[in-house]
Every structure is written in structure tokens, then in C-alpha cells.
Design a protein around this motif. Structure first.
Motif, PDB file in Angstrom:
ATOM      1  N   GLU A 160      10.435  -4.569 -25.886  1.00  0.00           N
ATOM      2  CA  GLU A 160       9.864  -3.834 -26.837  1.00  0.00           C
ATOM      3  C   GLU A 160       9.005  -4.469 -27.988  1.00  0.00           C
ATOM      4  N   HIS A 161       8.999  -5.951 -28.071  1.00  0.00           N
ATOM      5  CA  HIS A 161       8.564  -6.562 -29.066  1.00  0.00           C
ATOM      6  C   HIS A 161       6.827  -6.625 -28.882  1.00  0.00           C
ATOM      7  N   VAL A 162       6.571  -6.342 -27.447  1.00  0.00           N
ATOM      8  CA  VAL A 162       5.062  -6.459 -27.203  1.00  0.00           C
ATOM      9  C   VAL A 162       4.166  -5.448 -27.973  1.00  0.00           C
ATOM     10  N   ARG A 163       2.996  -5.934 -28.630  1.00  0.00           N
ATOM     11  CA  ARG A 163       2.109  -5.013 -29.367  1.00  0.00           C
ATOM     12  C   ARG A 163       1.124  -4.649 -28.733  1.00  0.00           C
ATOM     13  N   GLN A 164       0.404  -5.472 -27.667  1.00  0.00           N
ATOM     14  CA  GLN A 164      -0.686  -5.250 -27.122  1.00  0.00           C
ATOM     15  C   GLN A 164      -0.452  -5.284 -25.688  1.00  0.00           C
ATOM     16  N   VAL A 165      -0.911  -3.917 -24.829  1.00  0.00           N
ATOM     17  CA  VAL A 165      -0.653  -3.774 -23.544  1.00  0.00           C
ATOM     18  C   VAL A 165      -2.003  -3.663 -22.727  1.00  0.00           C
ATOM     19  N   VAL A 166      -1.956  -4.273 -21.705  1.00  0.00           N
ATOM     20  CA  VAL A 166      -3.451  -4.028 -20.988  1.00  0.00           C
ATOM     21  C   VAL A 166      -2.964  -3.615 -19.511  1.00  0.00           C
ATOM     22  N   ASP A 167      -2.749  -2.315 -19.346  1.00  0.00           N
ATOM     23  CA  ASP A 167      -2.336  -1.852 -18.331  1.00  0.00           C
ATOM     24  C   ASP A 167      -3.556  -1.719 -17.366  1.00  0.00           C
ATOM     25  N   LEU A 168      -3.348  -2.411 -16.052  1.00  0.00           N
ATOM     26  CA  LEU A 168      -4.558  -2.463 -15.173  1.00  0.00           C
ATOM     27  C   LEU A 168      -4.469  -1.210 -14.232  1.00  0.00           C
ATOM     28  N   GLY A 169      -3.403  -0.590 -14.324  1.00  0.00           N
ATOM     29  CA  GLY A 169      -3.024   0.695 -13.434  1.00  0.00           C
ATOM     30  C   GLY A 169      -2.788   0.222 -12.350  1.00  0.00           C
ATOM     31  N   TRP A 170      -1.977   0.948 -11.185  1.00  0.00           N
ATOM     32  CA  TRP A 170      -1.588   0.618  -9.898  1.00  0.00           C
ATOM     33  C   TRP A 170      -2.655  -0.008  -9.279  1.00  0.00           C
ATOM     34  N   ARG A 171      -2.109  -1.115  -8.573  1.00  0.00           N
ATOM     35  CA  ARG A 171      -3.019  -1.706  -7.832  1.00  0.00           C
ATOM     36  C   ARG A 171      -3.397  -0.662  -6.484  1.00  0.00           C
ATOM     37  N   ARG A 172      -4.691  -0.701  -6.159  1.00  0.00           N
ATOM     38  CA  ARG A 172      -5.171   0.026  -4.689  1.00  0.00           C
ATOM     39  C   ARG A 172      -4.707  -0.602  -3.711  1.00  0.00           C
ATOM     40  N   ILE A 173      -4.588   0.283  -2.337  1.00  0.00           N
ATOM     41  CA  ILE A 173      -4.412  -0.394  -1.132  1.00  0.00           C
ATOM     42  C   ILE A 173      -5.850  -0.837  -0.596  1.00  0.00           C
ATOM     43  N   SER A 174      -6.008  -2.216  -0.127  1.00  0.00           N
ATOM     44  CA  SER A 174      -7.333  -2.780   0.144  1.00  0.00           C
ATOM     45  C   SER A 174      -7.693  -2.247   1.128  1.00  0.00           C
ATOM     46  N   LEU A 175      -9.490  -2.446   1.304  1.00  0.00           N
ATOM     47  CA  LEU A 175     -10.096  -1.857   2.390  1.00  0.00           C
ATOM     48  C   LEU A 175      -9.431  -2.326   3.923  1.00  0.00           C
ATOM     49  N   ASP A 176      -9.292  -3.620   3.946  1.00  0.00           N
ATOM     50  CA  ASP A 176      -8.947  -4.141   5.001  1.00  0.00           C
ATOM     51  C   ASP A 176      -7.609  -3.775   5.651  1.00  0.00           C
ATOM     52  N   THR A 177      -6.767  -3.384   4.650  1.00  0.00           N
ATOM     53  CA  THR A 177      -5.351  -2.516   5.043  1.00  0.00           C
ATOM     54  C   THR A 177      -5.886  -1.216   5.784  1.00  0.00           C
ATOM     55  N   PHE A 178      -6.727  -0.348   4.964  1.00  0.00           N
ATOM     56  CA  PHE A 178      -7.070   0.799   5.550  1.00  0.00           C
ATOM     57  C   PHE A 178      -7.725   0.672   7.011  1.00  0.00           C
ATOM     58  N   MET A 179      -8.562  -0.385   6.975  1.00  0.00           N
ATOM     59  CA  MET A 179      -9.190  -0.321   8.430  1.00  0.00           C
ATOM     60  C   MET A 179      -8.337  -0.913   9.221  1.00  0.00           C
ATOM     61  N   SER A 180      -7.272  -1.674   9.086  1.00  0.00           N
ATOM     62  CA  SER A 180      -6.364  -1.722  10.232  1.00  0.00           C
ATOM     63  C   SER A 180      -5.325  -0.601  10.446  1.00  0.00           C
ATOM     64  N   LEU A 181      -5.134   0.079   9.434  1.00  0.00           N
ATOM     65  CA  LEU A 181      -4.464   1.510   9.797  1.00  0.00           C
ATOM     66  C   LEU A 181      -5.263   2.176  10.599  1.00  0.00           C
ATOM     67  N   MET A 182      -6.438   2.303  10.435  1.00  0.00           N
ATOM     68  CA  MET A 182      -7.384   3.264  11.472  1.00  0.00           C
ATOM     69  C   MET A 182      -7.283   2.689  12.862  1.00  0.00           C
ATOM     70  N   VAL A 183      -7.495   1.558  12.866  1.00  0.00           N
ATOM     71  CA  VAL A 183      -7.572   1.041  14.309  1.00  0.00           C
ATOM     72  C   VAL A 183      -5.969   1.176  14.992  1.00  0.00           C
ATOM     73  N   VAL A 184      -5.140   0.781  14.313  1.00  0.00           N
ATOM     74  CA  VAL A 184      -3.603   0.958  14.931  1.00  0.00           C
ATOM     75  C   VAL A 184      -3.289   2.422  15.237  1.00  0.00           C
ATOM     76  N   LEU A 185      -3.530   3.187  14.447  1.00  0.00           N
ATOM     77  CA  LEU A 185      -3.108   4.541  14.456  1.00  0.00           C
ATOM     78  C   LEU A 185      -4.266   5.610  15.053  1.00  0.00           C
ATOM     79  N   ARG A 186      -5.401   4.911  15.396  1.00  0.00           N
ATOM     80  CA  ARG A 186      -6.518   5.529  16.328  1.00  0.00           C
ATOM     81  C   ARG A 186      -7.063   6.673  15.337  1.00  0.00           C
ATOM     82  N   LEU A 187      -7.219   6.367  14.060  1.00  0.00           N
ATOM     83  CA  LEU A 187      -7.759   7.584  13.120  1.00  0.00           C
ATOM     84  C   LEU A 187      -9.157   7.314  12.809  1.00  0.00           C
ATOM     85  N   LYS A 188      -9.959   6.437  13.497  1.00  0.00           N
ATOM     86  CA  LYS A 188     -11.276   5.786  12.982  1.00  0.00           C
ATOM     87  C   LYS A 188     -12.329   6.932  13.154  1.00  0.00           C
ATOM     88  N   ASN A 189     -12.869   7.266  12.447  1.00  0.00           N
ATOM     89  CA  ASN A 189     -13.826   8.637  12.668  1.00  0.00           C
ATOM     90  C   ASN A 189     -15.078   8.356  11.426  1.00  0.00           C
TER      91      ASN A 189
END
Length: 679
Positions: free
Chosen positions: A151-180
Motif C-alpha cells: 500500500e505504501h508504494v507511490r509509483q507503479v510501473v505496470d509492464l502488463g502481462w508478459r506475452r507467450i514467446s514466439l518460439d513457444t508458439f512455434m513449438s506448439l504449432m509443430v507439436v500440435l501440427r497446426l502450422k499453416n
């Protein structure tokens, strides 16, 4: 419509799970179903799907027990948006701030990630639920976890939720065979907004270096490689392609390359169809190659053809290596009867019979369970025979395909099949001429090859594959199997005439459980090959003697070596691997009638158990195995059924009625039971 893919998503808590499930659905749409499991609420058991994506640090060893079956596990990574990165870089150097995440592990993971991407001008103080707050700090940096900010913090730098990385999406596309194409387009747009460590942000000099490395690797391939465009123009070729065809080095990467290739090659390459392993002969040089032409695609778009050229001489060298690997111990028998350990009556009888068989020149059939020493006896029989100075060749009939086994045993003529060696090749029977050939696992020999083997035994001659003439051979055959050849004959899986040819001298090796007195000698011999001193207690030897040893000596060797390597000093039953426990004291429940005395004790007990079980009602072998509690192997039960039938204790099986007791068998059972009542 294709079936949806199922993705198991592992996150720290439900809030993270809900957020990243939404991000995944935004990317993949309705092509996937996502099931969330969290570390805070427990992962549960029996998880099943097409892939597992974990966005919270968790090891495979910890995760695997929760899976119903083996599933591809992807350890995903998360990245900042480029806008969030810029907000951090705008903070003054030396800024000291809370780094607020959901837990301790995530906090240090986040700090490590920020330093890796170059945010090293800020002094991060990790903070998470349950952590002691520093009241002197009034700046907080967090990736969307504002609910945990003090509560005592005065300044907040909210970076927002981190996003899933490109290489993670690429791995999912290969394993799930959804690359198009649609997915690739989404990746491209995503790459403009988020930080990345992949090729999309790699400096151009690194891309150039990567291209050079790929070119060097392709040049190291021994096969000739040529890429052709859809229009038939050469795009790239490796060094091997030039050297195999003796082309001028100045033609490397030349658009006129095809004009200098042999006509036999360009004629086969010119059509639009793909093919594999065509044989071509270059008349001008006398060379022979196998040629393959395959289409290749770039993001589902046909982009040209891959030409692969293989030198037949290299194929022959590889074939020769495989052939040599399939011939055990080359052409020399390694063991003699002095290498066979065992003082039991059963083993002494086997050695005595084997010595007498060695003095003849007839075939020998060695039977027994796996690990009983069949190959050891085969070597010893050869070394004790008059052929001991001649070749000894061993081959495993179960390790090769039908066609390869045929060409290995009988050889082949030039041109008999695609890739056949110029001038043909001798088979193992020719190499074993005047010596011995050991056919291990003969029960796995294809039925049609058994007829050719029978011809060798009857006519003492072989015919190479692709030949019309015969070659005389003088070879003694020793065969071995752990299968029931008599049962296989009934099922038309093994030729009866071959069985009686090779089985004139039959040697059955007893399993280890039927000669427990040999176990101390065998165990001591095994320990002598292991470093250190490991005396065995009498308690341990007693425990080893009551095990079933389904793998026989091979299993005993593994067990003893395990104890020796895992223990310092003397060995006891406590050092046994899991699964080996002291058995009950073997004591007769009743006096055994004085019949079947020629059998070992275990076989006698099995005979009485069979007769007692069949006293209730006739039954087939499967039901009988269940009635016996699976205490004996199928081979043991089948052998004793044949023995009891021969002794007149059982009635021959007719139809599906199962095996039944004869009057004589019933008399023996009653005598057996009465002996127990009177005892």
C-alpha cells in the motif's frame, strides 16, 4: 473437419491460467481445446492430451507422474512487449524498485529475464506474497500483478502481462501440427509487438553466419544434393554432387549446370513426378548411382525439387558393415565347456550329453528359456568337435528381415535385385563351409526360408538368390530357440520335416530356478568381474535360491552387478533391487507319492498341481495357468502336459473340451491327497 487438438496448460494459479488460455485461443482459435491446471490448486492425476504447455517453472520429473501417458511437454517462455521494455529503459539509472510477481521462483525468473534482455540499470528487489516489504521503497515494477503491490508504494510501473514467446508458439504449432499460413501470419504480426530472441530480431551478420554454417553442413554430406526450382533451374548444389560426377569446379552455382550433366541423369530428372532410389548407370564412366527426386514446400507452397544422388559403391560398403555386424564374433567360436559353470546334476547331465553330441557330425537343437546359455553351449559343441579349427558363424534369425536373412544365408548373384553387388556375394553357408553355422532363434525363421534350410540339410547344397545353379556345402548346423517348436508345428508355423532333421540331437537347458544349487557358483563368478570385494551372506544366497529368475543367468547377472555397484563391502538381502524379496521356506505340505521321481522337484510339484487342478473339471491351458496362479511359465506347463499325457495320466484333448484326467491320473491325485491326510 479435423479433430481439435487438446492442450494441457500448466500455470502457477487460476488467474494466470485464465489469462494465458485467452491468449492461446486468440492465436489458435477453435483449433484447440485448452484444459487449465495450476500448481497452487494441485495438478491432479491422469492428465491426457496432445501436448502439455507449462508456463510456470516445473521439472519433467515432477510433472510426468501426473500424466496418464507419455505426452510431449513444452516448457514455454514469456516475454515483454516492446512498449513495456521501453518503459523500463526510460527509468533513470540506479533506480531501486520492487519487482512484484506471484511467487519467489517467478520473481527470480523475471529478474533473470530482464537482465538477459539488457535491463541492467535498475536495482530490482524481488517481492511476492508472504515476502517482507521494505518501507523505504516507493517504486514497484510488475508484469500485471498489481494486486500484490504494497500500500505504501507511490509509483507503479505496470509492464502488463508478459506475452507467450514466439518460439513457444512455434513449438506448439509443430507439436500440435497446426502450422499453416494463417499461423505464420499471426506470428509475423506478433513479432512486431513483443521482444524476441529468435531469428526475427537477429542481426543481419548473424543471419549471414547461419547461412554459411548451413552451406558448410550440406557440403559435408556424402550424398550429392541438388535443389531445383519449379522451372527446373539449379538453385544450390553441394560439393559431393560435383565430385561424384567429376564436374568442373567452375560450374559451381552456374545457371548452365544442367547442360553439363550426363544425359542419363537429366533424362530422369526432367519429369514432374517425384520418385525414390532409381538406379541409373552412366555409360561414359561406368558409374552407378541411386537417384531420388522429392518435392519440397515452403509454407505449403511448392517451391521446387530436391535431387539426392547416392553412389552405389558407398551403399555396398554400408551393406557390408551391416552384414559384418550381423555375424557374431566373426568366424570363431569363443567358449568351451570349461567356461560353463554349474555343479548341479541337471547341468552336469547337459554338459555330458553335449560332449557326446559334439563327437558326432549331426545337427543339434538347443532349447531353453532366454538367458539359459544356449549360445555358450553352441560355441562349446563346435570347439569340442572335429570341426573346431574350421569357421564358426553365428547369426540371429530374428534380427533380420526375410529378404536380408535369405541373402545373408545363401548369398546372391549380380543383378538379382536392386543394389546387388557387382559380381554377387557369398552367403554365410559358403563362408561356413567345412565348419559350423549357429542359427540362433530358429523359431523366428520365416516359413518359406525353412524349406531352403531343409534343402541344405538334405542335399548339402545351396542356391544363391537369383541363381539357377547349386553350390555344394559341407556345414554342420547347430540351432537354438526359446520357443515351443512342437506347438508351432501344430499351428503350421514351423515345418515338421525340418524339426525332425535338426532335432535328432535335442539338448534342453534347464532354467536357473531348477538348479538353485548353482547360484552361489554363478554369483561368485559374476562378482569376480566387478571391482572391489563383495562377499555374500548366507541369507542373501538363500534368498537368491528361491527367486523365479524368468531371465535366468542374464537376470542373475544384472541383479548381482547392481548390488555390487550400488553397495560398498559385503552384500545382504537388503541390497537387492526392488522386486526381489525373500520367498517362503520351501517345505512340503504333504508327503509326495513315489512317482515322477525322474523329474526335478519343481517339475514334480507342477505335475501334482496340474492333476489336482484338473480333478475339479477339464480345462484348457489358459484356464489351467490361471488355476495354477501363474506360478509356472507357459513353457513349463505345456511341457508337463505333454509328459503327463505320455504317462497316461491325461486324456488327449479333443475339440474345445480342454484337458481331462484319465483314470490313472485320478488315482494318482487321490493317492497324493490321501498322503496329506495321513501325514
Amino acid at each position: 473437419m479435423t479433430n481439435k487438438r487438446k492442450l494441457i496448460l500448466i500455470t502457477y494459479d487460476q488467474s494466470n491460467g485464465t489469462h494465458y488460455r485467452r491468449e492461446l485461443l486468440d492465436f489458435f482459435g477453435d483449433a484447440v481445446d485448452i484444459e487449465i491446471h495450476t500448481i497452487c490448486e494441485g495438478l491432479g492425476n491422469g492428465l491426457s492430451g496432445d501436448a502439455v504447455l507449462t508456463l510456470s517453472p516445473i521439472s519433467n520429473n515432477r510433472l510426468t507422474p501426473h500424466l496418464k501417458e507419455e505426452i510431449e511437454i513444452i516448457h514455454g517462455s514469456k516475454v515483454l512487449t516492446k512498449a513495456a521494455y521501453q518503459r523500463l529503459m526510460d527509468l533513470p539509472k540506479g533506480t531501486r524498485a520492487f519487482l512484484i510477481t506471484t511467487n519467489k521462483t517467478a520473481s527470480f525468473d523475471m529478474a533473470t529475464y530482464l537482465y538477459q534482455i539488457g535491463v541492467n540499470h535498475i536495482d530490482f528487489v524481488p517481492f511476492y506474497p508472504g515476502c517482507t516489504s521494505d518501507p523505504t521503497l516507493d517504486i514497484a515494477i510488475t508484469p500485471g500483478q498489481t494486486r500484490f503491490i504494497p500500500e505504501h508504494v507511490r509509483q507503479v510501473v505496470d509492464l502488463g502481462w508478459r506475452r507467450i514467446s514466439l518460439d513457444t508458439f512455434m513449438s506448439l504449432m509443430v507439436v500440435l501440427r497446426l502450422k499453416n499460413e494463417a499461423q505464420i501470419e499471426r506470428l509475423y504480426h506478433l513479432s512486431r509487438d513483443i521482444m524476441s530472441h529468435d531469428f526475427l530480431t537477429t542481426p543481419l551478420d548473424n543471419v549471414s553466419r547461419l547461412k554459411d554454417m548451413l552451406s558448410m553442413m550440406i557440403d559435408e554430406i556424402e550424398d550429392g544434393i541438388l535443389f531445383l526450382s519449379n522451372a527446373g533451374r539449379p538453385i544450390f548444389e553441394n560439393n559431393a554432387f560435383h565430385s561424384m560426377l567429376n564436374l568442373d569446379p567452375g560450374l559451381r552455382q552456374s545457371p548452365d549446370l544442367l547442360n553439363y550433366l550426363p544425359e542419363e541423369l537429366t533424362r530422369q530428372m526432367s519429369g514432374p513426378e517425384a520418385f525414390d532410389h532409381k538406379i541409373i548407370h552412366i555409360a561414359a564412366t561406368g558409374q552407378a548411382f541411386t537417384l531420388s527426386k522429392r518435392s519440397f514446400y515452403y509454407y505449403n507452397n511448392h517451391s521446387g525439387f530436391l535431387i539426392v544422388l547416392k553412389d552405389v559403391q558407398n551403399i555396398e560398403k554400408l551393406e557390408q558393415k551391416i552384414r559384418l555386424d550381423s555375424v557374431k564374433k566373426k568366424y570363431t567360436a569363443k567358449y568351451t565347456f570349461s567356461d560353463i559353470l554349474g555343479d548341479s546334476r541337471a547341468m552336469s547331465e547337459c554338459i555330458r550329453h553335449a560332449r557326446r553330441m559334439a563327437a558326432t557330425d549331426y545337427p543339434v537343437l538347443i532349447t531353453g528359456e532366454t538367458g539359459t546359455g544356449k549360445e555358450l553351449f553352441a560355441h562349446s559343441i563346435h570347439n569340442a568337435s572335429s570341426r573346431c579349427e574350421k569357421p564358426f558363424i553365428a547369426i540371429n534369425c530374428a534380427s533380420l528381415s526375410r529378404d536380408l536373412l535369405e541373402s545373408e544365408l545363401f548369398g546372391y548373384e549380380e543383378g538379382s535385385f536392386t543394389g546387388a553387388k557387382k559380381g554377387g556375394k557369398k552367403g554365410l553357408f559358403e563362408f561356413a563351409h567345412t565348419g559350423t553355422i549357429f542359427l540362433d532363434e530358429i523359431g523366428d525363421m520365416p516359413f518359406d526360408l525353412q524349406a531352403q534350410l531343409l534343402r541344405v540339410l538334405q542335399e548339402k547344397e545351396i542356391r544363391r538368390v537369383g541363381s539357377t545353379s547349386t553350390i555344394p556345402v559341407d556345414v554342420r548346423i547347430i540351432a537354438a530357440t526359446n520357443r515351443d517348436l512342437k506347438q508351432m508345428m501344430e499351428e503350421n508355423l514351423f515345418r515338421m520335416d525340418l524339426y525332425y532333421r535338426i532335432g535328432m540331437f535335442s539338448l534342453h537347458l534347464p532354467p536357473l530356478r531348477e538348479r538353485p544349487g548353482d547360484i552361489p557358483l554363478l554369483a561368485a563368478a559374476i562378482l569376480s568381474q566387478v571391482p572391489g570385494s563383495h562377499p555374500m551372506s548366507q541369507e542373501l544366497l538363500k534368498t537368491l535360491s528361491v527367486q523365479t529368475w524368468r531371465g535366468n543367468i542374464r537376470e542373475l547377472k544384472n541383479c548381482v552387478e547392481y548390488m555390487a555397484y550400488m553397495t560398498d563391502g559385503p552384500l545382504s538381502s537388503r541390497d537387492l533391487p526392488s522386486g526381489y524379496v525373500p520367498g517362503p521356506e520351501p517345505g512340503p505340505a504333504r508327503e509326495v507319492p513315489p512317482i515322477f521321481q525322474e523329474l526335478p522337484l519343481r517339475s514334480r510339484k507342477l505335475c501334482f498341481s496340474i492333476l489336482n487342478a484338473l480333478r475339479e473339471r477339464p480345462m484348457g491351458r489358459t484356464r489351467l495357468m490361471e488355476a495354477l496362479g501363474n506360478s509356472f511359465t507357459e513353457y513349463e506347463v505345456r511341457t508337463m502336459l505333454e509328459y503327463l499325457t505320455g504317462e497316461g495320466c491325461l486324456l488327449p484333448r479333443r475339440g474345445r473340451g480342454g484337458t481331462a484326467l484319465s483314470p490313472e491320473g485320478n488315482r494318482i491325485v487321490l493317492e497324493y491327497l490321501n498322503s496329506g491326510k495321513n501325514g
